[in-house]
Scaffold this motif. Structure first.
Motif, short mmCIF file in Angstrom:
data_model
loop_
_atom_site.label_atom_id
_atom_site.label_comp_id
_atom_site.label_asym_id
_atom_site.label_seq_id
_atom_site.Cartn_x
_atom_site.Cartn_y
_atom_site.Cartn_z
N ALA A 170 17.60 -33.62 -4.95
CA ALA A 170 17.23 -33.69 -6.37
C ALA A 170 17.14 -32.31 -6.98
CB ALA A 170 15.91 -34.43 -6.52
N LEU A 171 16.60 -31.35 -6.25
CA LEU A 171 16.50 -29.98 -6.75
C LEU A 171 17.88 -29.38 -6.97
CD1 LEU A 171 14.83 -27.48 -7.46
CD2 LEU A 171 14.87 -26.87 -5.01
N ALA A 219 14.24 -34.62 -1.69
CA ALA A 219 13.70 -33.62 -2.62
C ALA A 219 14.65 -32.45 -2.77
CB ALA A 219 12.34 -33.13 -2.11
N ASP A 251 8.15 -30.31 -4.79
CA ASP A 251 8.45 -31.43 -3.87
C ASP A 251 9.20 -30.94 -2.63
OD1 ASP A 251 7.20 -33.21 -5.49
OD2 ASP A 251 9.04 -33.94 -6.46
N GLN A 253 19.41 -30.86 -10.09
CA GLN A 253 18.80 -30.30 -11.29
C GLN A 253 19.29 -28.89 -11.54
OE1 GLN A 253 17.01 -32.18 -13.27
NE2 GLN A 253 16.76 -30.55 -14.81
N LEU A 268 10.29 -30.18 -8.97
CA LEU A 268 11.22 -30.42 -7.87
C LEU A 268 11.08 -29.36 -6.78
CD1 LEU A 268 14.45 -31.53 -9.81
CD2 LEU A 268 12.82 -32.96 -8.52
N ARG A 325 11.68 -29.57 -15.71
CA ARG A 325 11.87 -30.53 -14.62
C ARG A 325 12.14 -29.83 -13.28
NH1 ARG A 325 16.36 -34.72 -16.35
NH2 ARG A 325 15.85 -35.45 -14.23
#
Length: 382
Positions: free
Chosen positions: A59-60, A56, A107, A63, A104, A100
């Motif tokens: 992914a953050l 997580a 999460d 992004q 994130l 998006r």
């Protein structure tokens, strides 16, 4: 009877205590197994939570990098030359990336909390294991202590039974000025040990043996006592002279044994007057003393060899007496075997025929070495 019942109750209580400790150990072993299984599951969950949190967060970060690129293009100076449709598409992409980004972040927060909870679960499981191990250790120590208490209680019952059986036996009392103690044994078992007061302790008590020979009358309240002083003159060792002499007319005689000196009763009484016992000890001795009992008063302590042998009467090793009685006693010399031509025999050692027949030892050995044949056979039998 009440005292013995109390001792038996102590034995039962120690046995129950040991049984409870055994059950406690079994429960602790089960708790250890459960805690180890829980710790294993907690560690597995913690590893999964850490992986989710890492994904997580990655992914953050990805992004956020994409959003920063779009923002950098929007803030660039070349945006003025960009066509309107391209600028509108870039702004739409920025809005989409921002939308998006919010889930994130959620999460990351959720997986971080899950990883934290999993770590706490692992810690709790480890603490449960440690507690279960400590409980088992305590249970094993309790089993050991309870077993020792049961053994001690059984020994106490056995000692009580022996003392009860020994009540029919006379008592032996020993008072030593070397230690200042009074010790009492009955049936060779110690029953009393206390401190005595001795006047002028620097003056030796000498050694006396007082023996209770009988009751004075039918009331059986007072005893008749006999006293004997033990010292270096209390024993005499006989010696043999002229043993082994070839003069048959002179008889072998033994030196007469000299009798020990008569005990001075006044001296013995003065010795007893110097001794003071605690009143409770004196009362207990008076309750159990009977004919056959002995009182030993000595300047010496009991012999060190007493510790090697359990169940003995008092052994007092007096150096001056031991040196006297352990002096080697002369032994008779062996009488030589000689030939007797008078036809008479040698007393105890030989006969006339045997002495003349085997006078010459070399000849005797030569005779035994000669081979002989059995029943005319050709083989020689030695």
């Amino acid at each position: 009877r009440a005292e013995r019942q109390d001792l038996l109750t102590a034995v039962t209580a120690a046995g129950e205590r040991q049984a409870a400790a055994v059950e406690g150990e079994k429960a602790a072993i089960g708790a250890i197994s459960d805690a180890q299984a829980a710790a294993k599951a907690a560690r597995s969950a913690a590893k999964a939570a850490d992986r989710d949190a890492y994904k997580a967060k990655a992914a953050l970060q990805s992004q956020e990098r994409a959003l920063k690129k779009i923002e950098a293009r929007l803030n660039a100076k070349s945006i003025a030359k960009m066509r309107a449709d391209a600028l509108e598409a870039l702004r739409a992409a920025e809005a989409s990336e921002r939308e998006r980004l919010a889930p994130l972040n959620d999460d990351v927060a959720r997986t971080a909390n899950a990883a934290k909870d999993a770590a706490e679960a692992v810690k709790a499981a480890d603490q449960a294991i440690a507690k279960a191990l400590s409980d088992r250790k305590n249970a094993k120590a309790e089993i050991k202590d309870a077993a020792a208490a049961e053994v001690a209680a059984k020994k106490a019952v056995a000692a009580f039974d022996r003392q009860e059986q020994n009540r029919a036996f006379p008592v032996s009392v020993f008072i030593s000025s070397a230690t200042g103690q009074v010790q009492v044994r009955q049936g060779f078992e110690p029953v009393i040990e206390a401190q005595a007061t001795i006047e002028n302790p620097e003056v030796p008590l000498d050694t006396f043996i007082f023996s209770a020979v009988d009751w004075k009358d039918d009331s059986k309240t007072d005893l008749k006592w006999q006293v004997t002083e033990v010292n270096e003159y209390s024993t005499r060792a006989s010696s043999f002279e002229n043993v082994g002499s070839r003069d048959k007319k002179k008889k072998t005689t033994a030196e007469a044994v000299k009798m020990p000196l008569e005990t001075d009763t006044a001296k013995a009484a003065r010795t007893l007057d110097r001794i003071r016992l605690p009143q409770d000890v004196a009362d207990r001795i008076a309750e159990v003393v009977k004919p056959g009992s002995t009182l030993i008063v000595s300047s010496y302590d009991v012999a060190r060899s007493e510790t090697k042998y359990a169940g003995t009467d008092f052994i007092v090793q007096m150096p001056e007496v031991v040196a006297k009685i352990t002096k080697p006693t002369p032994r008779p010399k062996p009488v030589e075997v000689v030939e007797d031509n008078s036809g008479g025999g040698c007393f105890f050692f030989c006969s006339s025929s045997s002495s003349s027949k085997y006078k010459d030892k070399d000849k005797y050995r030569e005779r035994d070495r000669k081979p002989r044949r059995a029943n005319g056979s050709k083989s020689a039998v030695w």
